[in-house]
Design an enzyme around this catalytic site. Structure first.
Site, PDB file in Angstrom:
ATOM      1  N   GLY A 251       0.830  -1.190   0.000  1.00 49.21           N
ATOM      2  CA  GLY A 251       0.000   0.000   0.000  1.00 49.21           C
ATOM      3  C   GLY A 251       0.860   1.234   0.000  1.00 49.21           C
TER       4      GLY A 251
ATOM      5  N   ASP B 296      -9.142   2.534  11.231  1.00 51.18           N
ATOM      6  CA  ASP B 296      -9.248   2.037   9.859  1.00 51.18           C
ATOM      7  C   ASP B 296      -9.773   0.606   9.870  1.00 51.18           C
ATOM      8  OD1 ASP B 296      -9.165   2.150   7.104  1.00 51.18           O
ATOM      9  OD2 ASP B 296      -7.048   1.601   6.964  1.00 51.18           O
TER      10      ASP B 296
END
Length: 660
Positions: A27, A138
């Protein structure tokens, strides 16, 4: 973890001794690799991108700081943090299993018991995360791993301490699962995680993001102004998801409350709290009755109790609590979800203290009698806030336990992995007991009256293969508790109770997978234990004494004027540890055949007889000073060696099992 893809050109071949096998994901912050240690164990290594901004580095370091403070049953355990060259990395446990997102995409939406297990497991993780002072920020389907041990929450890269400055950072996280306050750049607390949790549960049940999957502005508008369709949900899960999706964070219930509701266990009122007993079943808490440190007790933690229950040869079952946290009258089953094998990778790296420890010395022989080794190797058990001092020659060792998570009314269980000092957490709130040969775990529910379907099932799990089977016992309103292996490992004894009163026992034949119930009509019955030869069971009855019964329930012999102690029989079965009659707290050691007294020693200052250590030493728990201590004591009452230390408090609760 996701299925690894091959390494790419430019990926490292090795990171500080961890051989890179493939990529698990990547990511904006970094790359997660599947790697192998020098001992062949598989681990996950998260590496920060070499060229990254200062904020990404700060978030990466924050993750390294946050994870060690979160219980290992909730997330992948951090094994090492370091820097390779100039690039920081985190080595963590490799959790073998798909993400929730992958599972839904490949198999479709979850439903029924599978959905309920995921809901309970993930909200348990959030409750523990919040208790650790951390907000995840998250929480999404891609950050939930569905392992054999149950759901694990991962990726704390943007986690933040509760009460820290979490504003002014812009929009961090995944829009489809964000709480409204994220989009307004308002303070983000535990309630934000609960909004995300509810959104993830809707995704798991429907297969669709609850606020749509089109443009980001459209998703954000719906999060701020619209309520999603709860159609796929029903029952209590639907109710708590609806409350957690409230636009105002103040209207959302905390994770601990959601967990209790999903378990069907509202927080108990004071008058419903279990009463600590003194070992004779009458609950009067006098000093002679077996372990009440201060007598009485109430739901607010006044008073105290320590009790020990031996389990077969050299076994002990112990609970410690200040006040009414001792709930030994409602023991439960547990089963082991791990598949540990001594010579192969388990999907988890043993901690350095375990792998380097002499505790696994193959040449050490147990000291079945005589003085113990003069000192032990410290083995820290963080989940218990305890340190055990173990030597390879010790005849018993802590193998499993149940512990209460602060003020949460949940009791996660842990089982020790073979060959070291590491414990693995279980996802079910059951009480695990390892067989004498270490190959099998037997388990019953911890609070069976709260479990609707299989409350009276004894679960058996093969530790090498992971294979399971279950044996039904009695029918409600009878309930079972406190599983005990026979010395030869062929049968399991469980106590049967009704309305908090012991009424008999069940013997399970493990090979035949059958069970037989034997009612017993003595007042004030304790739990039942095996005799050393497995031909009889032993129990206390009120303050009157101790009885031996045949396996069909006939009374074989009775020792009067001997108060019941959960320490029970010595490893040879020749001696019986009891509490002496009278008001002065003291231990009496009797000949298990004749009842003749062989030894007596005082238990001053609230000390409690826990378990036999070997044939001529016992374990005595002492909470007279902090930290609490357990001593190996000879039969004159003289402390010989420190065995364990506990950083306990007035709301401490645990249930410990020792085995050979």
């Amino acid at each position: 973890m996701p299925v690894p893809s091959p390494p790419r050109p430019g990926d490292p071949a090795d990171i500080d001794g961890h051989r890179i096998l493939g990529r698990l994901g990547s990511g904006g912050q970094g790359v997660v690799y599947l790697a192998e240690t020098g001992t062949g164990d598989r681990v996950a290594v998260k590496v920060l991108h070499a060229a990254t901004d200062a904020e990404s580095r700060a978030r990466f370091h924050r993750e390294a700081e946050v994870l060690p403070h979160v219980a290992s049953f909730c997330t992948a355990q951090v094994l090492r943090v370091g820097v390779s060259g100039s690039v920081p990395y985190i080595v963590s446990e490799y959790v073998d299993g798909p993400t929730l997102q992958q599972a839904v995409l490949e198999r479709g939406p979850l439903g029924g018991r599978e959905l309920h297990r995921v809901a309970v497991g993930t909200v348990t993780a959030l409750a523990a995360i919040h208790r650790a002072g951390v907000v995840h920020r998250d929480f999404k389907p891609a950050n939930v791993l569905l392992s054999r041990d149950g759901p694990r929450v991962i990726d704390f890269g943007i986690a933040h301490a509760i009460g820290g400055d979490a504003t002014g950072e812009g929009v961090l996280g995944t829009p489809a699962f964000m709480a409204p306050e994220h989009l307004r750049d308002a303070p983000k607390g535990p309630a934000s995680d609960m909004f995300a949790w509810a959104s993830v549960m809707l995704y798991a049940a429907s297969g669709l993001p609850p606020f749509g999957a089109d443009t980001v502005p459209a998703i954000m508008r719906r999060i701020l102004t619209e309520d999603p369709d709860l159609g796929p949900l029903d029952g209590e899960l639907r109710a708590v998801v609806a409350e957690c999706l409230a636009k105002d964070p103040a209207d959302r219930p905390p994770a601990s409350q959601v967990l209790l509701r999903l378990l069907g266990r509202p927080r108990p009122r004071t008058e419903d709290a279990p009463v600590p007993t003194d070992g004779d079943g009458d609950g009067d808490g006098d000093a002679s009755g077996g372990g009440s440190a201060s007598g009485g007790g109430s739901a607010d933690g006044v008073g105290g109790a320590r009790r020990t229950r031996p389990r077969g040869r050299g076994w002990a079952r112990a609970a410690a609590a200040a006040g009414t946290a001792v709930v030994l009258t409602s023991a439960v089953t547990a089963y082991l979800m791990t598949r540990p094998e001594p010579d192969t990778a388990t999907g988890r790296t043993t901690s350095p203290s375990a792998s380097a420890s002499p505790l696994v010395s193959p040449s050490a022989s147990p000291r079945v009698s005589g003085p113990p080794a003069p000192a032990g190797v410290p083995v820290r058990v963080p989940e218990l806030a305890a340190t055990f001092h173990e030597d390879p020659s010790d005849p018993i060792r802590l193998t499993s336990f149940v512990v209460r998570r602060n003020d949460l009314e949940v009791y996660p269980a842990y089982v020790r992995l073979p060959g070291g000092a590491e414990f693995r957490s279980l996802t079910h709130y059951r009480d695990p007991v390892v067989s004498p040969d270490g190959r099998t775990v037997a388990a019953v529910y911890w609070q069976p009256k709260e479990v609707p379907d299989d409350a009276n099932t004894v679960w058996f799990t093969d530790r090498a293969t992971g294979g399971e089977f279950a044996v039904r016992t009695v029918d409600k309103p009878l309930l079972v508790k406190a599983s005990v292996w026979s010395p030869d490992g062929t049968r399991v004894l469980v106590t049967v109770h009704q309305d908090r009163r012991t009424v008999g026992f069940v013997i399970v034949n493990v090979a035949a997978r059958t069970s037989s119930y034997v009612p017993v009509d003595d007042p004030g019955l304790s739990d039942f234990l095996w005799s050393q030869d497995g031909a009889a069971v032993v129990h206390g009855f009120g303050s009157a004494g101790v009885r031996f019964r045949s396996v069909d329930g006939r009374v074989l012999r009775t020792f009067e004027d001997a108060r019941w102690s959960d320490a029970g029989l010595s490893p040879s079965g020749r001696l019986l540890a009891t509490l002496c009659p009278g008001k002065v707290a003291s231990a009496c050691v009797l000949d298990a055949v004749t009842g003749e007294r062989r030894a007596r020693f005082a238990l001053p200052g609230g000390r409690v007889l826990w378990s036999w250590f070997n044939e001529d030493h016992v374990l005595v728990f002492d909470r007279s000073a902090a930290p609490w201590k357990t001593w190996i004591v000879d039969l004159t009452g003289r402390p010989v060696r420190l065995y364990a230390e506990f950083a306990g408090s007035e709301d401490t609760y645990w249930l410990l099992h020792f085995s050979p």
